[in-house]
Design a protein around this motif. Structure first.
Motif, mmCIF file in Angstrom:
data_model
loop_
_atom_site.group_PDB
_atom_site.id
_atom_site.type_symbol
_atom_site.label_atom_id
_atom_site.label_comp_id
_atom_site.label_asym_id
_atom_site.label_seq_id
_atom_site.Cartn_x
_atom_site.Cartn_y
_atom_site.Cartn_z
ATOM 1 N N TRP A 194 40.160 23.380 -40.503
ATOM 2 C CA TRP A 194 42.244 23.110 -40.762
ATOM 3 C C TRP A 194 42.847 24.239 -41.703
ATOM 4 C CZ3 TRP A 194 45.902 23.004 -37.387
ATOM 5 C CH2 TRP A 194 47.133 22.597 -37.766
ATOM 6 N N ASN A 195 42.131 23.692 -43.007
ATOM 7 C CA ASN A 195 43.282 24.288 -43.822
ATOM 8 C C ASN A 195 43.003 25.214 -44.254
ATOM 9 O OD1 ASN A 195 44.208 21.006 -44.769
ATOM 10 N ND2 ASN A 195 42.316 20.269 -45.690
ATOM 11 N N SER A 196 41.904 25.841 -44.595
ATOM 12 C CA SER A 196 41.149 27.801 -44.285
ATOM 13 C C SER A 196 41.978 27.713 -43.392
ATOM 14 C CB SER A 196 39.947 27.967 -44.020
ATOM 15 O OG SER A 196 39.364 28.343 -44.646
ATOM 16 N N LEU A 197 42.259 27.408 -42.038
ATOM 17 C CA LEU A 197 42.606 28.930 -40.761
ATOM 18 C C LEU A 197 44.517 28.491 -40.876
ATOM 19 C CD1 LEU A 197 40.480 27.754 -37.975
ATOM 20 C CD2 LEU A 197 40.762 29.923 -39.284
ATOM 21 N N THR A 198 44.942 27.419 -41.914
ATOM 22 C CA THR A 198 46.322 27.702 -41.390
ATOM 23 C C THR A 198 46.716 28.447 -42.286
ATOM 24 O OG1 THR A 198 46.341 25.366 -42.327
ATOM 25 C CG2 THR A 198 46.907 25.451 -40.016
ATOM 26 N N ILE A 199 46.341 28.329 -44.118
ATOM 27 C CA ILE A 199 46.833 29.273 -44.843
ATOM 28 C C ILE A 199 46.451 30.734 -44.270
ATOM 29 C CG2 ILE A 199 45.834 29.724 -47.257
ATOM 30 C CD1 ILE A 199 45.531 27.158 -48.081
ATOM 31 N N ILE A 228 41.442 41.386 -38.899
ATOM 32 C CA ILE A 228 40.025 41.913 -39.489
ATOM 33 C C ILE A 228 40.674 41.164 -41.352
ATOM 34 C CG2 ILE A 228 39.350 44.109 -41.637
ATOM 35 C CD1 ILE A 228 39.270 45.770 -39.003
ATOM 36 N N GLN A 229 42.155 40.983 -41.708
ATOM 37 C CA GLN A 229 42.697 40.522 -42.406
ATOM 38 C C GLN A 229 42.945 39.276 -42.498
ATOM 39 O OE1 GLN A 229 44.279 41.973 -44.860
ATOM 40 N NE2 GLN A 229 43.464 44.239 -44.379
ATOM 41 N N LEU A 230 42.787 38.606 -41.362
ATOM 42 C CA LEU A 230 42.096 37.453 -41.261
ATOM 43 C C LEU A 230 41.538 36.941 -42.027
ATOM 44 C CD1 LEU A 230 43.974 36.560 -37.544
ATOM 45 C CD2 LEU A 230 44.559 35.306 -40.042
ATOM 46 N N GLY A 231 39.823 37.246 -41.753
ATOM 47 C CA GLY A 231 38.689 37.662 -42.333
ATOM 48 C C GLY A 231 38.564 37.293 -43.811
ATOM 49 N N LEU A 232 40.023 38.243 -44.281
ATOM 50 C CA LEU A 232 39.745 38.081 -45.447
ATOM 51 C C LEU A 232 40.433 37.542 -46.000
ATOM 52 C CD1 LEU A 232 40.388 42.364 -45.824
ATOM 53 C CD2 LEU A 232 38.123 41.236 -46.823
ATOM 54 N N ALA A 233 41.660 37.029 -45.053
ATOM 55 C CA ALA A 233 42.120 35.961 -46.046
ATOM 56 C C ALA A 233 41.736 34.919 -45.669
ATOM 57 C CB ALA A 233 43.472 35.598 -44.991
ATOM 58 N N LEU A 262 38.123 34.461 -45.868
ATOM 59 C CA LEU A 262 37.074 34.895 -47.684
ATOM 60 C C LEU A 262 38.592 34.317 -49.412
ATOM 61 C CD1 LEU A 262 35.331 37.761 -47.362
ATOM 62 C CD2 LEU A 262 33.992 35.953 -48.123
ATOM 63 N N VAL A 263 39.398 35.247 -49.036
ATOM 64 C CA VAL A 263 40.250 34.961 -50.398
ATOM 65 C C VAL A 263 40.473 33.373 -50.921
ATOM 66 C CG1 VAL A 263 42.593 35.594 -51.905
ATOM 67 C CG2 VAL A 263 40.947 37.325 -50.170
ATOM 68 N N GLU A 264 41.095 33.394 -49.742
ATOM 69 C CA GLU A 264 41.684 31.512 -49.380
ATOM 70 C C GLU A 264 40.039 29.771 -50.152
ATOM 71 O OE1 GLU A 264 42.005 27.524 -49.134
ATOM 72 O OE2 GLU A 264 39.947 28.413 -47.724
ATOM 73 N N ALA A 265 39.443 30.863 -49.643
ATOM 74 C CA ALA A 265 37.333 30.560 -49.881
ATOM 75 C C ALA A 265 37.829 30.239 -52.113
ATOM 76 C CB ALA A 265 36.521 30.861 -49.442
ATOM 77 N N GLY A 266 37.506 31.931 -51.967
ATOM 78 C CA GLY A 266 37.697 32.137 -53.355
ATOM 79 C C GLY A 266 38.219 31.375 -53.990
ATOM 80 N N LEU A 267 39.726 31.462 -53.899
ATOM 81 C CA LEU A 267 41.104 30.727 -54.598
ATOM 82 C C LEU A 267 40.405 29.143 -54.604
ATOM 83 C CD1 LEU A 267 44.398 32.024 -53.022
ATOM 84 C CD2 LEU A 267 42.946 32.517 -55.387
ATOM 85 N N SER A 268 39.990 28.326 -53.633
ATOM 86 C CA SER A 268 39.684 27.214 -54.106
ATOM 87 C C SER A 268 38.368 26.548 -54.629
ATOM 88 C CB SER A 268 39.988 26.274 -52.613
ATOM 89 O OG SER A 268 39.556 26.849 -51.638
ATOM 90 N N PHE A 269 37.307 27.717 -54.867
ATOM 91 C CA PHE A 269 36.606 27.512 -55.386
ATOM 92 C C PHE A 269 36.746 27.357 -57.274
ATOM 93 C CE2 PHE A 269 32.829 29.730 -58.034
ATOM 94 C CZ PHE A 269 31.875 28.871 -57.414
ATOM 95 N N LEU A 270 37.782 28.324 -57.732
ATOM 96 C CA LEU A 270 38.633 28.497 -58.579
ATOM 97 C C LEU A 270 39.774 27.371 -58.656
ATOM 98 C CD1 LEU A 270 39.101 32.334 -60.045
ATOM 99 C CD2 LEU A 270 37.346 30.874 -60.179
ATOM 100 N N VAL A 319 34.608 33.971 -41.000
ATOM 101 C CA VAL A 319 35.136 35.572 -41.500
ATOM 102 C C VAL A 319 34.132 36.530 -40.680
ATOM 103 C CG1 VAL A 319 34.644 37.245 -42.785
ATOM 104 C CG2 VAL A 319 35.338 34.952 -43.907
ATOM 105 N N LEU A 320 33.039 35.968 -40.070
ATOM 106 C CA LEU A 320 32.136 37.444 -38.688
ATOM 107 C C LEU A 320 33.140 37.148 -37.595
ATOM 108 C CD1 LEU A 320 29.400 38.458 -38.574
ATOM 109 C CD2 LEU A 320 28.362 36.710 -37.511
ATOM 110 N N GLY A 321 33.207 35.895 -37.438
ATOM 111 C CA GLY A 321 34.701 35.740 -35.644
ATOM 112 C C GLY A 321 35.652 37.086 -35.654
#
Lengths: 283, 316
Positions: free
Chosen positions: A83-88, A209-214, A216-224, A264-266
């Motif tokens: 939910w959090n990942s998709l809404t962001i 395509i940008q949603l997939g990238l987003a 990825l980026v969101e995951a990276g942001l929360s990783f940090l 992201v694959l989706g």
């Protein structure tokens, strides 16, 4: 136009079918959205409930995917994380798509004095990866949902602007556009009435395509630690936590990464599938 | 106005760089919010705040601050880190010794792999090799580089013990141990890049194979591999290099993440730690440096395109 070498009957027109990648992508995203919505109403365990007695249990011992260092159920965390990942991702890319497409459309319609500055500003923005922008924005207003949305959205804007502009320029050169202008329609009217509907497909491909990238980026942001603050679960932070308990519970690193890759694959499959649908010759 | 293509690109590069510095300055120094208060936290006493203001030069007008920051950078002076108390330029030099080789390994590695895969896919169009490349690129794009890093650590460091999981011995301890420490992070960075690039390569080369000169080369009886290397690859290289340049900004972002996964003391870790310590001086300069890198790489790609493709030199 060049004629391709004969490829053995593959060019025989067939009944139009849905591209397989479109179906696969849509199915994956549907699963993701249903999971995200379901997580608001039901998860196997309360996702933020701390149960120290059950900490670091392997999959199937406690819950389907085991528990984390605080004894929280990993599957429940993953579901709410969706939910959090998709809404962001959706909010950020919607922001980037709306403004970017509008600017690209404007640049193509007006050319000259507006075109060059809009595209150059886009180049400058593009030199700041979303992660770096998020670090700057995060330094000023602190980490959180808004920081992630702004950083990802702003970075995607020049991408949409460029795609929309290039596609729009092709439409502006078409005969029916010239005819509409000759009939006295304003350039603004033509841009909205003829150009926008014709570039919508190209923009939609990019949107996916940008949603997939987003994601990825969101995951990276929360990783940090630049994404949603705890206790809100996010896939990226689950991976960061997993790294801390690598020695004791290596399985914790698998599920969140798998979830990110799956989502992201989706979106990339959906984007490719849409492209196949719009331009069957592209593959 | 007629400018040579090279000069024109250099001017655009300089202007974009200037615009980027202005953007960073406006966001970090001019927008509401007191940098000194951000760095010291809300509990700072007024006199410490005033001292910090003076130390950061915030008591001077904005134009003076911008010009002195810009002038300083041109002389190689990036200010002094608040947390480390050393010149930021020295931190840069230390950290670049890691990030630059890491990025280079990833870019070169991913480009070579992608060219190979792209050529293989086009040579075996529609057959198993082509499909395998398609699957690799579809999956590779979806896998987050930092997660791949974690998986690589899990397999090759904690599992097989071939590599040490994290850290960097430094170049002074010998070339090969240092290179070895960069290998897994470089693979983690390179795989998603190679996935993106192999698709681009396939599409670019496929486009070239439809050209008349390729048909002529085939009609002349040249071997497939000769046609690929002598005719198709050189003509398809420019779009691929352009994407390598555009992807560079993703690589920078990836480096920040992967350096953190492997606890490598590079620029990415520096900016991450600077964020935790609210060291705005470092954040401002590293951000500028990253942006400059991205633009420089794209300029280099542009110029390489001019060098590789005479047709681009004639245009404009």
């Amino acid at each position: 136009m060049n004629v391709a070498a004969p490829t053995g009957g593959r060019d025989v027109p067939r009944r139009r079918r849905w591209p397989p990648r479109l179906i696969a992508g849509s199915a994956i995203i549907a699963i993701g959205i249903v999971t995200a919505l379901l997580s608001l109403a039901w998860t196997p365990e309360p996702p933020i409930q701390i149960r120290i007695a059950l900490r670091l249990k392997p999959p199937l011992v406690a819950g389907l995917l085991g528990t984390d260092a605080l004894g929280r159920d990993v599957l429940s965390l993953l579901m709410l994380g969706a939910w959090n990942s998709l809404t962001i991702a959706f909010s950020a890319i919607l922001l980037g798509c709306l403004f970017g497409t509008a600017l690209g459309l404007l640049a193509a319609a007006r050319r000259g004095w507006l075109d060059e500055p809009i595209m150059r500003v886009g180049d400058v923005i593009f030199a700041f990866p979303a992660l770096i922008s998020a670090i700057v924005i995060g330094a000023l207003i602190g980490p959180g949902r808004l920081t992630a949305i702004l950083a990802i959205g702003i970075f995607s804007m020049p991408v949409f602007a460029r795609v929309a502009r290039n596609a729009a320029l092709q439409i502006w050169a078409q005969g029916y556009v010239l005819a509409a202008l000759a009939l006295g329609r304003s350039r603004g009217g033509v841009a909205l009435g003829h150009v926008l509907p014709n570039i919508a497909g190209t923009v939609a491909v990019q949107l996916s395509i940008q949603l997939g990238l987003a994601i990825l980026v969101e995951a990276g942001l929360s990783f940090l630690g630049l994404g949603l603050p705890p206790p809100a679960p996010s896939w990226g932070r689950m991976l960061a936590d997993a790294q801390t308990y690598f020695g004791q519970a290596p399985w914790l690193a698998l599920a969140p990464g798998g979830a990110i890759a799956f989502a992201v694959l989706g979106f990339t499959l959906l984007g490719d599938g849409l492209r196949d649908l719009l331009d069957p010759r592209s593959r | 106005m007629i400018l040579s293509p090279v000069l024109r690109r250099l001017l655009v590069f300089a202007a974009t760089l200037l615009a980027a510095s202005l953007a960073i300055f406006i966001v970090m120094d001019v927008l509401p919010g007191d940098p000194a208060a951000i760095m010291l936290g809300t509990s700072a006493r007024p006199d410490t705040l005033a001292a910090m203001h003076h130390q950061l030069g915030l008591d001077r007008p904005a134009t003076v601050r911008y010009l002195s920051w810009l002038g300083g950078m041109l002389r190689g002076d990036f200010g002094t880190s608040i947390t480390y108390g050393v010149p930021v330029s020295r931190l840069f030099a230390d950290r670049l010794a890691l990030t630059l080789p890491l990025a280079l390994l990833a870019v070169v590695g991913s480009t070579l792999v992608a060219l190979g895969l792209g050529m293989a896919a086009v040579a075996r169009l529609g057959r198993a090799t082509d499909h395998a490349v398609a699957v690799f690129s579809q999956l590779g794009i979806a896998v987050p580089d930092f997660w791949l890093g974690l998986i690589l650590i899990l397999c090759f460091a904690t599992g097989l013990h071939w590599f040490s999981a994290i850290g960097f011995p430094g170049w002074s301890g010998g070339f090969f141990p240092a290179l070895k420490a960069l290998l897994l992070p470089a693979v983690a960075l390179a795989v998603p890049q190679a996935a993106v690039l192999s698709r681009v390569t396939r599409a670019a080369l496929l486009e070239v194979t439809h050209q008349d000169f390729v048909r002529t080369a085939r009609a002349k009886g040249l071997r497939g591999s000769t046609i690929m290397l002598r005719h198709v690859l050189p003509n398809g290289l420019v779009p691929v290099l352009t994407i390598v340049g555009l992807q560079f900004s993703f690589l920078i972002a990836g480096a920040v993440l992967v350096e953190n996964v492997f606890a490598l003391p590079g620029l990415g870790r520096l900016v991450y730690q600077a964020l935790a310590q609210r060291d705005l001086v470092v954040i401002r300069s590293v951000t500028m440096l990253f942006a400059a890198f991205v633009m420089l790489v794209n300029l280099a790609v542009d110029l390489a395109g001019l060098l590789l493709d005479p047709r681009l030199r004639a245009a404009r």
